[in-house]
Design a protein around this motif. Structure first.
Motif: not given
Length: 292
Positions: A128-147
């Motif tokens: 409960d240190r990151y919200s669901f929306s924060e994790v979603t945004i963070g993973l989307w940005r990591l996905q950009r780096v992966l691509h």
């Protein structure tokens, strides 16, 4: 002149006099100096160097591996996670580029930085240190780096061989499947033809395996709550598969927590990370070729 030994050097009160004998008259033509130098050379080669090697266990040059140009640390993972969640859209990609400029390899970017950062975000969400929306945004940005790095024309991580095809999926109902993208990228660069279906249900996966011939089915498992259901589904996949010798591999977050995950699910193997998954799959395929 007496022969020089290591013991005479150690016992001498004035070693410089032994190492540098007093010059003789010119009529000797330097013969004594030459003899002393020759003895000293033999002493160094025959006694001093071997003793130093025994004391320090010096490895031959061929056995010494060069140090990696860059070593990812937990601090790098935490910083990348923070930038992906709280920074702007360009913060995380810019940070990874800076680490690549310091020597980070593509494999390190995928496994030690992106995948590790995604796991850290998941842990922060569970606590409960990151919200669901924060994790979603963070993973989307990591996905950009992966691509960004997946699109680069870099050498494959594996060796090209016969056509190999795999279907990769996540346990149905999983909220985040960024790790599966990492695995798919490693298989693709390892010479495999990859179908990645992170959001597919059991019936969709069964139809795909029945319709097309796959050599491998890989499933990422996020929790232990549905292991009996997963075991039943894997058995169903084997029965429906167009390939009677389908190789089933499991992985994901539960692989690190359950070493016997494959046995629990009725799979053939378990892989703890993307590199291990490709290695296991290649080894299995090579064993089939040898048996043929």
């Amino acid at each position: 002149m007496d022969a020089l030994t290591i013991n005479t050097l150690l016992a001498a009160r004035d070693p410089p006099q032994i190492l540098r004998p007093q010059p003789e008259p010119a009529s000797s033509s330097g013969s004594l100096d030459e003899a002393a130098e020759d003895q000293l050379t033999r002493l160094v080669e025959a006694e001093i160097i071997p003793r130093l090697m025994l004391m320090h266990r010096v490895d031959p040059p061929s056995a010494v591996r060069p140090a990696p140009a860059f070593l990812p640390t937990q601090a790098h993972v935490l910083r990348l996670s923070e930038l992906a969640v709280q920074g702007d859209a360009e913060a995380a990609p810019a940070y990874v580029r800076s680490l690549v400029a310091q020597g980070a390899t593509q494999a390190q970017v995928f496994v030690d930085l992106l995948a590790a950062s995604a796991r850290h975000m998941g842990q922060q969400w569970e606590e409960d240190r990151y919200s669901f929306s924060e994790v979603t945004i963070g993973l989307w940005r990591l996905q950009r780096v992966l691509h960004e790095y997946a699109q680069r024309d870099l050498p494959m991580l594996g060796v090209h061989g016969p056509s190999r095809r795999c279907l990769l999926a996540a346990e149905p109902g999983t909220q985040h499947s960024f790790g599966l993208s990492i695995v798919a990228e490693f298989f693709s660069r390892g010479g495999w033809s990859v179908d990645c279906e992170p959001g597919a249900g059991w019936s969709d996966l069964r139809r795909q395996l029945a319709r097309d011939r796959f050599d491998l089915f890989g499933l990422s498992i996020s929790s232990s709550e549905h292991l009996p259901e997963i075991a039943s589904a894997i058995l169903d996949m084997r029965r429906a598969s167009a390939n009677a010798r389908l190789f089933v591999m499991v992985g994901g977050p539960m692989a690190a927590l359950m070493p016997d995950l494959a046995q629990r699910c009725g799979a053939d193997a378990v892989a703890s990370d993307a590199q291990a998954a490709v290695s296991l799959a290649d080894h299995w395929l090579a064993s089939l070729v040898r048996q043929a």
